[in-house]
Design a protein around this motif. Structure first.
Motif, PDB file in Angstrom:
ATOM      1  N   LYS A 142     -14.503  53.654   9.370  1.00  0.00           N
ATOM      2  CA  LYS A 142     -15.094  54.899   8.861  1.00  0.00           C
ATOM      3  C   LYS A 142     -14.186  55.524   7.823  1.00  0.00           C
ATOM      4  CE  LYS A 142     -17.094  56.943  12.475  1.00  0.00           C
ATOM      5  NZ  LYS A 142     -17.349  57.886  13.558  1.00  0.00           N
ATOM      6  N   GLY A 143     -14.716  55.841   6.628  1.00  0.00           N
ATOM      7  CA  GLY A 143     -13.895  56.555   5.655  1.00  0.00           C
ATOM      8  C   GLY A 143     -13.024  55.685   4.778  1.00  0.00           C
ATOM      9  N   MET A 144     -13.071  54.344   5.001  1.00  0.00           N
ATOM     10  CA  MET A 144     -12.245  53.474   4.145  1.00  0.00           C
ATOM     11  C   MET A 144     -13.017  53.070   2.905  1.00  0.00           C
ATOM     12  SD  MET A 144     -10.516  50.677   6.551  1.00  0.00           S
ATOM     13  CE  MET A 144      -9.346  51.034   7.779  1.00  0.00           C
ATOM     14  N   SER A 145     -12.293  52.589   1.897  1.00  0.00           N
ATOM     15  CA  SER A 145     -12.992  51.960   0.782  1.00  0.00           C
ATOM     16  C   SER A 145     -13.479  50.595   1.233  1.00  0.00           C
ATOM     17  CB  SER A 145     -12.035  51.792  -0.395  1.00  0.00           C
ATOM     18  OG  SER A 145     -11.071  50.834  -0.069  1.00  0.00           O
ATOM     19  N   ILE A 146     -14.470  50.073   0.516  1.00  0.00           N
ATOM     20  CA  ILE A 146     -15.129  48.867   1.012  1.00  0.00           C
ATOM     21  C   ILE A 146     -14.196  47.670   1.003  1.00  0.00           C
ATOM     22  CG2 ILE A 146     -16.160  48.185  -1.180  1.00  0.00           C
ATOM     23  CD1 ILE A 146     -18.711  47.638   0.653  1.00  0.00           C
ATOM     24  N   ASP A 147     -13.260  47.622   0.028  1.00  0.00           N
ATOM     25  CA  ASP A 147     -12.333  46.486  -0.012  1.00  0.00           C
ATOM     26  C   ASP A 147     -11.395  46.508   1.171  1.00  0.00           C
ATOM     27  OD1 ASP A 147     -12.087  46.744  -3.597  1.00  0.00           O
ATOM     28  OD2 ASP A 147     -13.377  45.520  -2.334  1.00  0.00           O
ATOM     29  N   GLN A 148     -10.888  47.709   1.469  1.00  0.00           N
ATOM     30  CA  GLN A 148      -9.976  47.826   2.603  1.00  0.00           C
ATOM     31  C   GLN A 148     -10.688  47.473   3.900  1.00  0.00           C
ATOM     32  OE1 GLN A 148      -8.505  51.759   3.271  1.00  0.00           O
ATOM     33  NE2 GLN A 148      -6.795  51.056   4.502  1.00  0.00           N
TER      34      GLN A 148
END
Lengths: 185, 210
Positions: B93-99
């Motif tokens: 939740k809340g991460m960028s998609i790459d991470q």
């Protein structure tokens, strides 16, 4: 079942009557070679057995240490239902959440992600596939188990000739261009 | 002098309230073209999450800040427990998609593979259909799990005893929003709590008085 009795003495007769009575009431199941364990209901049930034991076992009941009847006392069981708030506190405690991994890097060879202390999965799969093909060639050359020669092996790709270093070695041909990552040897 | 349209045009004008833009299927004129994109086995009902992709906003005025693109995607009836899947949903939740993709790739859980596929599908959808320029410029705004259909089965124990086990399935929902991920909230310090307390004391007034 037919039991033949030939005019026994009075004491023997009384004994036989008692034995017959026990058989009829089903309190002497060990006679005809059947199982002597007390049978219970087929559902999974905790606690004491529901079949009441016969009078014969009352004597040895005190000698046995807490029998199944007292089993309910010392087994741990929850007293109250745990509310959903308490359950959530336990399940969402930071120690139970998954930690984010900080040891992920980019592989310099292929650009995929890899963990710092682990080989890159893509590069490893690539090498594994090539090794499998080389092994298939070796298998074709050997023709069966236990035929491995006692000399070294050299793998040559398209357009390569064996040098004078590879004099006595076994040569395996692969019908493709040498991959950039394969060591020249 | 009013221009009075006649016939079908008048009827359509009267009933224009039955066709708000929200119900218009995205990118098509006929209302029935997108109904059959639902999966089989769900008795023909399209879930609420799938319908969220269909809303079409009116064009923005020149002065407004650009509205970031939102992409809703989900997968239904995943053979996994919803509680175990929740931990993975909470992780990303809340991460960028790459991470998020990096974390899921090296996670050992079964649900990680499923969520990774869902995220890649959603990214693909975003670039193709939802006018997202850079596929890395997405972050995960919401990620939730839901309970799927459970099935009860018999589990055999020894001595002829049996128990009833339930085979659980779950759904996974994700909402991608264009833009960099929002900065994480700073943790609440004692100073913040004290400030709030003092503010609550100051907000007290007298009621039912002169």
């Amino acid at each position: 079942v037919l039991v033949v009795v030939r005019s026994p003495l009075p004491r023997l007769r009384a004994l036989l009557q008692r034995c017959w009575g026990r058989l009829e009431r089903g309190l002497w199941p060990g006679v005809f070679g059947g199982q002597s364990t007390p049978w219970g209901p087929a559902l999974a049930v905790q606690g004491p057995a529901l079949v009441p034991r016969g009078m014969d076992d009352a004597g040895e009941g005190s000698a046995e240490a807490p029998s199944l009847r007292e089993g309910v006392m010392w087994m741990a069981a929850p007293k109250q239902r745990r509310t959903i708030e308490v359950n959530r506190c336990r399940r969402r405690n930071p120690s139970k959440l998954i930690e984010i991994k900080r040891n992920i890097d980019v592989c310099p060879e292929c650009g995929n992600l890899k963990q710092k202390h682990v080989l890159c999965g893509y590069c490893y799969a690539k090498v594994k596939e090539e090794t499998r093909l080389i092994r298939m060639e070796i298998h074709k050359k050997e023709g069966g188990p236990f035929n491995a020669p006692t000399v070294e092996t050299v793998v040559l790709y398209e357009g390569e000739k064996p040098t004078e270093k590879d004099e006595g070695k076994r040569i395996i041909e692969r019908a493709r261009k040498r991959p950039s990552w394969f060591v020249q040897n | 002098l009013l221009a009075f349209p006649s016939g079908a045009a008048w009827a359509r004008g009267l009933l224009s309230w039955t066709r708000p833009e929200r119900w218009l299927a995205s990118g098509s004129l006929s209302p029935l073209s997108c109904i059959h994109t639902s999966t089989s086995q769900n008795s023909g009902k399209i879930g609420k999450w799938e319908k969220k992709n269909r809303i079409v906003y009116p064009p923005q005025l020149p002065g407004e800040p650009r509205r970031p693109a939102e992409i809703y995607h989900c997968r239904r009836e995943i053979k996994y427990s919803k509680d175990k899947m929740w931990y993975l949903a909470k992780l990303i939740k809340g991460m960028s998609i790459d991470q998020a993709l990096a974390q899921l790739e090296f996670s050992d859980k079964k649900g990680a593979k499923v969520i990774k596929e869902v995220l890649l599908e959603a990214q693909e959808m975003a670039v193709r259909k939802h006018n997202v320029e850079f596929k890395s410029n997405l972050h995960i705004a919401e990620s939730q799990t839901g309970r799927g259909r459970y099935v009860k089965r018999v589990r055999c124990h020894g001595k002829g005893m049996f128990g009833i086990m339930k085979i659980s399935r779950c759904h996974y929902f994700v909402k991608l929003v264009e833009g960099p991920p929002p900065p994480p909230e700073p943790p609440r310090t004692g100073f913040d709590q004290a400030k709030e307390y003092v503010q609550q004391l100051r907000n007290r007034t007298l009621v039912h008085t002169l």
